[in-house]
Scaffold this motif. Structure first.
Motif, PDB file in Angstrom:
ATOM      1  N   ALA A 123       0.622  -1.439  -0.200  1.00  0.00           N
ATOM      2  CA  ALA A 123       0.174   0.053  -0.155  1.00  0.00           C
ATOM      3  C   ALA A 123       0.636   1.561   0.237  1.00  0.00           C
ATOM      4  CB  ALA A 123      -0.786   0.042   1.362  1.00  0.00           C
ATOM      5  N   SER A 124       0.840   2.493  -0.747  1.00  0.00           N
ATOM      6  CA  SER A 124       1.164   3.495  -0.695  1.00  0.00           C
ATOM      7  C   SER A 124       1.115   3.965   1.674  1.00  0.00           C
ATOM      8  CB  SER A 124       0.137   4.529  -1.502  1.00  0.00           C
ATOM      9  OG  SER A 124      -1.251   4.674  -0.899  1.00  0.00           O
ATOM     10  N   GLU A 125       1.766   5.072   1.914  1.00  0.00           N
ATOM     11  CA  GLU A 125       2.154   5.918   3.010  1.00  0.00           C
ATOM     12  C   GLU A 125       0.716   6.557   2.944  1.00  0.00           C
ATOM     13  OE1 GLU A 125       4.861   6.417   5.917  1.00  0.00           O
ATOM     14  OE2 GLU A 125       4.148   4.767   4.135  1.00  0.00           O
ATOM     15  N   ALA A 126      -0.069   7.238   2.251  1.00  0.00           N
ATOM     16  CA  ALA A 126      -1.097   7.643   1.884  1.00  0.00           C
ATOM     17  C   ALA A 126      -2.656   6.519   2.735  1.00  0.00           C
ATOM     18  CB  ALA A 126      -1.890   8.521   1.695  1.00  0.00           C
ATOM     19  N   ALA A 127      -2.801   5.766   2.389  1.00  0.00           N
ATOM     20  CA  ALA A 127      -3.315   4.044   2.144  1.00  0.00           C
ATOM     21  C   ALA A 127      -3.261   4.047   3.828  1.00  0.00           C
ATOM     22  CB  ALA A 127      -3.154   3.279   1.173  1.00  0.00           C
ATOM     23  N   ARG A 128      -1.679   3.985   3.978  1.00  0.00           N
ATOM     24  CA  ARG A 128      -1.342   3.803   5.580  1.00  0.00           C
ATOM     25  C   ARG A 128      -2.018   4.626   6.773  1.00  0.00           C
ATOM     26  NH1 ARG A 128       4.582   2.053   3.376  1.00  0.00           N
ATOM     27  NH2 ARG A 128       3.552   0.388   2.924  1.00  0.00           N
ATOM     28  N   ARG A 129      -1.450   5.788   6.316  1.00  0.00           N
ATOM     29  CA  ARG A 129      -2.689   6.449   6.979  1.00  0.00           C
ATOM     30  C   ARG A 129      -3.752   6.341   7.563  1.00  0.00           C
ATOM     31  NH1 ARG A 129       1.647  10.599   9.164  1.00  0.00           N
ATOM     32  NH2 ARG A 129       3.193   9.582   8.625  1.00  0.00           N
ATOM     33  N   SER A 130      -4.244   6.916   6.200  1.00  0.00           N
ATOM     34  CA  SER A 130      -5.800   6.586   6.140  1.00  0.00           C
ATOM     35  C   SER A 130      -6.055   4.861   6.743  1.00  0.00           C
ATOM     36  CB  SER A 130      -6.277   6.581   4.910  1.00  0.00           C
ATOM     37  OG  SER A 130      -7.429   6.285   4.327  1.00  0.00           O
ATOM     38  N   LYS A 131      -5.416   4.677   6.359  1.00  0.00           N
ATOM     39  CA  LYS A 131      -5.795   3.180   7.336  1.00  0.00           C
ATOM     40  C   LYS A 131      -6.231   3.485   8.868  1.00  0.00           C
ATOM     41  CE  LYS A 131      -7.159  -0.486   6.211  1.00  0.00           C
ATOM     42  NZ  LYS A 131      -8.653  -0.729   6.075  1.00  0.00           N
ATOM     43  N   LEU A 132      -4.876   3.982   9.134  1.00  0.00           N
ATOM     44  CA  LEU A 132      -4.744   4.242  10.743  1.00  0.00           C
ATOM     45  C   LEU A 132      -5.843   5.504  11.130  1.00  0.00           C
ATOM     46  CD1 LEU A 132      -1.119   4.010  11.254  1.00  0.00           C
ATOM     47  CD2 LEU A 132      -2.498   2.479  12.215  1.00  0.00           C
ATOM     48  N   SER A 133      -5.752   6.034  10.282  1.00  0.00           N
ATOM     49  CA  SER A 133      -7.478   7.064  10.728  1.00  0.00           C
ATOM     50  C   SER A 133      -9.046   6.408  11.392  1.00  0.00           C
ATOM     51  CB  SER A 133      -6.879   8.390   9.678  1.00  0.00           C
ATOM     52  OG  SER A 133      -8.075   9.193  10.440  1.00  0.00           O
ATOM     53  N   GLN A 134      -8.731   5.355  10.411  1.00  0.00           N
ATOM     54  CA  GLN A 134     -10.280   4.799  11.060  1.00  0.00           C
ATOM     55  C   GLN A 134     -10.051   3.523  11.928  1.00  0.00           C
ATOM     56  OE1 GLN A 134     -10.561   2.219   7.350  1.00  0.00           O
ATOM     57  NE2 GLN A 134      -9.839   3.932   6.094  1.00  0.00           N
ATOM     58  N   PHE A 135      -9.106   3.196  12.026  1.00  0.00           N
ATOM     59  CA  PHE A 135      -8.327   3.050  13.601  1.00  0.00           C
ATOM     60  C   PHE A 135      -8.649   4.106  14.937  1.00  0.00           C
ATOM     61  CE2 PHE A 135      -5.710  -0.873  11.621  1.00  0.00           C
ATOM     62  CZ  PHE A 135      -6.849  -1.170  11.289  1.00  0.00           C
ATOM     63  N   GLY A 136      -9.154   5.435  14.164  1.00  0.00           N
ATOM     64  CA  GLY A 136      -8.619   6.390  16.028  1.00  0.00           C
ATOM     65  C   GLY A 136      -7.774   6.625  16.299  1.00  0.00           C
ATOM     66  N   SER A 160      -4.628  10.086  15.367  1.00  0.00           N
ATOM     67  CA  SER A 160      -4.363  10.584  14.902  1.00  0.00           C
ATOM     68  C   SER A 160      -3.311  10.951  14.299  1.00  0.00           C
ATOM     69  CB  SER A 160      -4.604  12.415  16.087  1.00  0.00           C
ATOM     70  OG  SER A 160      -3.744  12.302  16.900  1.00  0.00           O
ATOM     71  N   TYR A 161      -2.446  12.291  13.539  1.00  0.00           N
ATOM     72  CA  TYR A 161      -1.831  12.679  13.008  1.00  0.00           C
ATOM     73  C   TYR A 161      -0.481  12.400  13.580  1.00  0.00           C
ATOM     74  CZ  TYR A 161       1.387  15.145   9.778  1.00  0.00           C
ATOM     75  OH  TYR A 161       3.570  15.251   9.402  1.00  0.00           O
ATOM     76  N   GLU A 162      -0.424  13.119  15.021  1.00  0.00           N
ATOM     77  CA  GLU A 162       0.829  13.053  15.615  1.00  0.00           C
ATOM     78  C   GLU A 162       1.057  11.328  16.665  1.00  0.00           C
ATOM     79  OE1 GLU A 162      -2.290  15.012  16.435  1.00  0.00           O
ATOM     80  OE2 GLU A 162      -1.249  16.745  15.504  1.00  0.00           O
ATOM     81  N   LYS A 163      -0.498  10.820  16.705  1.00  0.00           N
ATOM     82  CA  LYS A 163      -0.167   9.312  17.200  1.00  0.00           C
ATOM     83  C   LYS A 163       0.357   8.449  16.529  1.00  0.00           C
ATOM     84  CE  LYS A 163      -2.222   9.703  21.157  1.00  0.00           C
ATOM     85  NZ  LYS A 163      -1.549   9.837  23.181  1.00  0.00           N
TER      86      LYS A 163
END
Length: 623
Positions: free
Chosen positions: A403-416, A418-421
Motif C-alpha cells: 500500500a501507499s503511505e497515504a493509504a496506510r495513514r488513512s487506515k490508521l485514521s479509521q482505527f482512531g 490522529s496524525y500525531e499518534k
C-alpha cells in the motif's frame, strides 16, 4: 470520609486536576470513572501520598487506614494463607507481642484479640481466597509457586482481608476471570467501610457501588447511584446546560443588536449603556462538547463459507508430552455463531482458542475446518509482546507492504489514530490505544471467525460500547472470552463452558451462570472441606413447597414432631443440592441445579415456618 478541596496537579507537561473538589460520604462505595488517560490512577497515587500535590488539600479522618493493590505480591517462601493473614497488621502485632509480653499486659492483649475477632481470621482469609479461585490445597503452598497473575489475586485478597477504612482498587477485574469478577462484585457490596474502585466494568459499577465519581476536564463530580444512573443524570444535566447556554446566547445577541442599532443615538444612549452593562453581567458559556470515541473497524467476510466452519469430534488437545488439557470435545461452529466461552482460569479456554486459531493441533480425534476459513485472533498477551520502540505506522507498514503511505495513514485514521499518534512509540501509547490498534489489525482482512480473548482489559466504557456496536455489525462468527459480563450478554447467542477437562454447551444464560458461581462460592466459604467431596448418586429433586405446606393433623405434640421431621428432611435435601453444586462437573447442569436449589430453599423456609408454628402452639398448650 475523603475530602478533596481545590486540588491542582501538573505533571508530564499537562494539568491533570484544576481546582477539583469533592467530599465522599462515610462507608460509600464509589466507582471512579473517566476516559483512559484523564488521571484516575494519578488520583489514587495522590491520595496514597505517592505523588506531591501542586496545591489544594486531600484529607482523611485521623487514624484512618488506607489500603490498595499496587502490584503483585512477591514470590516468597511464605505459605499463601499466612501471607494473607499477615496483611492484618494489628493482629500480627498483637500475636507477636504475646510471645514477650509481661504477665500484667496479657489481659489487655487477649481482650483486644477478642475485640478484632482474631480467632476467626484464618477462616475469613480462606473464604476470601476461595472466592478468588484458590483451592483448599493452595492455602499451604508457598507464594513462589504461584504465577504473577495469581500473586495479583493474593494482593487483592490481602487488601480485602485487612479491611482498611478506605480501600482503593484500580481495575481489580483485569486479572480476574469471570468467576472471580462475579465474586468480587458481591464482596464489594458487603464491604464494611469506604471503597473507591477504578473500573470500566459496567456490571460491577451497577451492582457494587452506590456513587459514581466522574473525572473530566480536571474536575471531579459525584453522582448518586450506579453507572446507569450516572449516565442518565449526566445526559440530563448536559441537556439542561446546553438549553441554558442557548437561552443566554439568544439574550446576549438580542441586547447586542439593540446596542449596535441605537448606541450612537443620543436619545437611546442611556438604554444602550444599560444593556451593555447587562451584557457584561451575563455568565460566560461554552458549548458542551461530546467526547467522541472512534469506532472499531471490523469488516465482515466478503463471501460466507459453507457451514459448518468447524467441527470437532471426540477431540483431545494438550502441550507436548504433558497430560491433555481438553478431552472428549464434540463441538460444531457455524458461520453466524456467537459463542461466549465460560470457565475458570486454567480450565482450557485459551488452549481452545489456540486450537481453533491453528496454533495447536489435536492429539486425538478429528477436526474438520474449511480450508478457506480466515481467522482473526486477539489475545491479551499480544499487547505485552509488542515492541516498545515500534509505532502504529511501522506496524501497519508491515501489514500493508504494497500500500501507499497515504493509504496506510488513512487506515490508521479509521482505527482512531490522529496524525500525531501514528508515529508515537508503543511505549508511549496507553493500554487502550494498544488494544484498539491490535483489535483493528486482527480484523483487517475480514476474517470469517473472530476469536477475542479478554479484548476489553484496557478499554474504557465508551470504547467497550464502540466494540460492542462493531461486533453486532460484524457478520462472521465470534468466539468471545471475557470477564465483562455485560459484553458477553450482549454479544453471545450461545454459551460454552470449559470445565472438568472438556468443553460443552452450557444449559442456561449468564444469570444462571452467575447464580451458580456465587452459590459455589458460598458453599466453599461455608464448608471448604466439602468442595472436593465425591457424590456417587445424583441428589433427588427436593419436594416442592406446596407438598411441605400441608400441616400434619392430630395433637399439637404430634404436629410438632412431624414438623421437626419435615424440617430435618428439608435441610438434608438442601445439603444434598449444595454438595452437588460443589462437584467439579456441576457447571454442566447449572440451570437444573439452580432451580433445584431454589425449590429446596423454598421448601426449607416453609418447613421452618411450620415447625415454628407447631412448636409455639405446643408450648402454649403445655404451659
Amino acid at each position: 470520609m475523603l475530602k478533596i478541596k481545590d486540588l491542582v496537579f501538573d505533571s508530564w507537561g499537562r494539568r491533570f486536576f484544576d481546582g477539583a473538589s469533592v467530599n465522599l460520604p462515610k462507608d460509600a462505595k464509589v466507582g471512579l470513572v473517566g476516559r483512559n488517560g484523564v488521571g484516575k490512577s494519578t488520583l489514587f497515587k495522590l491520595i496514597l501520598g505517592q505523588l506531591v500535590l501542586g496545591s489544594g488539600e486531600i484529607s482523611l479522618p485521623r487514624r484512618a487506614r488506607l489500603g490498595s493493590v499496587d502490584q503483585e505480591h512477591p514470590a516468597t517462601p511464605t505459605p499463601l494463607l499466612e501471607t494473607v493473614l499477615a496483611a492484618d497488621l494489628e493482629r500480627a502485632d498483637l500475636l507477636a507481642r504475646l510471645e514477650t509480653a509481661e504477665p500484667e499486659d496479657l489481659g489487655d492483649i487477649y481482650t483486644r484479640l477478642i475485640d478484632i475477632d482474631a480467632d476467626r481470621a484464618p477462616s475469613r482469609a480462606a473464604e476470601i481466597l476461595a472466592g478468588l479461585g484458590f483451592s483448599t490445597e493452595d492455602l499451604t503452598r508457598p507464594m513462589a509457586e504461584f504465577s504473577g497473575g495469581w500473586r495479583m489475586r493474593v494482593a487483592l485478597a490481602a487488601a480485602l482481608f485487612a479491611e482498611p477504612d478506605m480501600l482503593l482498587l484500580d481495575e481489580p477485574t483485569n486479572y480476574l476471570d469471570l468467576e472471580g469478577a462475579l465474586w468480587l462484585e458481591a464482596r464489594l457490596r458487603k464491604y464494611p467501610h469506604s471503597a473507591m474502585v477504578i473500573s470500566h466494568d459496567r456490571e460491577l459499577l451497577n451492582s457494587s457501588v452506590d456513587h459514581i465519581l466522574h473525572l473530566a476536564d480536571g474536575k471531579l463530580e459525584l453522582y448518586t447511584g450506579g453507572y446507569d444512573d450516572f449516565e442518565r443524570l449526566r445526559t440530563e444535566k448536559m441537556r439542561l446546560t446546553e438549553a441554558t447556554r442557548i437561552k443566554i446566547e439568544a439574550k446576549r445577541a438580542h441586547m447586542q443588536s439593540f446596542v449596535d442599532r441605537f448606541g450612537a443615538k443620543a436619545s437611546k444612549a442611556t438604554q444602550a449603556q444599560s444593556r451593555m452593562k447587562m451584557i457584561a453581567k451575563l455568565p460566560t458559556t461554552e458549548a458542551m462538547v461530546q467526547e467522541r470515541v472512534a469506532p472499531f473497524t471490523l469488516p465482515s467476510p466478503e463471501r460466507p463459507l459453507a457451514p459448518p466452519l468447524l467441527r470437532i469430534e471426540n477431540g483431545t488437545v494438550g502441550y507436548d508430552d504433558a497430560p491433555p488439557i481438553l478431552k472428549r470435545m464434540n463441538l460444531r461452529l457455524d458461520i453466524d455463531d456467537r459463542i461466549g466461552l465460560l470457565g475458570v482460569n486454567g480450565a482450557g479456554k485459551s488452549t481452545f482458542a489456540k486450537l481453533v486459531a491453528g496454533a495447536l493441533t489435536l492429539r486425538d480425534g478429528d477436526m474438520h475446518r474449511s480450508p478457506r476459513m480466515k481467522v482473526g485472533w486477539f489475545h491479551q498477551h499480544q499487547i505485552e509482546a509488542m515492541d516498545p520502540k515500534d509505532t502504529p505506522l511501522s506496524i501497519i507498514r508491515r501489514a500493508m507492504p504494497e500500500a501507499s503511505e497515504a493509504a496506510r495513514r488513512s487506515k490508521l485514521s479509521q482505527f482512531g489514530f490522529s496524525y500525531e499518534k501514528v508515529e508515537t512509540t508503543v511505549a508511549s501509547l496507553s493500554g487502550g490505544e494498544r488494544a484498539r490498534l491490535l483489535l483493528n489489525m486482527v480484523a483487517m482482512e475480514a476474517p470469517h471467525l473472530l476469536i477475542l480473548d479478554e479484548p476489553t482489559n484496557h478499554l474504557d466504557i465508551d470504547s467497550r460500547r464502540a466494540l460492542l456496536d462493531a461486533l453486532n455489525d460484524y457478520e462472521g462468527a465470534v468466539i468471545l472470552i471475557s470477564h465483562d459480563r455485560s459484553l458477553t450478554q450482549l454479544v453471545a447467542d450461545r454459551l460454552w463452558l470449559a470445565a472438568d477437562g472438556g468443553i460443552e454447551p452450557f444449559d442456561g444464560d449468564m444469570d444462571d451462570y452467575a447464580k451458580l458461581v456465587l452459590d459455589r462460592a458460598r458453599i466453599a466459604a461455608r464448608a471448604p472441606t466439602q468442595v472436593h467431596a465425591e457424590i456417587v448418586v445424583a441428589p433427588p429433586a427436593p419436594p416442592t413447597p406446596a407438598a411441605r405446606a400441608k400441616a400434619p393433623t392430630g395433637t399439637a405434640r404430634r404436629r410438632a414432631e412431624a414438623a421437626e421431621t419435615a424440617l430435618a428432611k428439608a435441610t438434608a435435601a438442601l445439603n444434598e443440592v449444595d454438595l452437588a453444586l460443589a462437584r467439579p462437573d456441576a457447571f454442566a447442569k447449572a440451570a437444573e441445579l439452580g432451580k433445584k436449589r431454589q425449590a429446596a430453599q423454598a421448601a426449607l423456609e416453609s418447613a421452618e415456618a411450620e415447625w415454628m408454628d407447631a412448636q409455639e402452639a405446643y408450648a402454649a398448650l403445655t404451659s
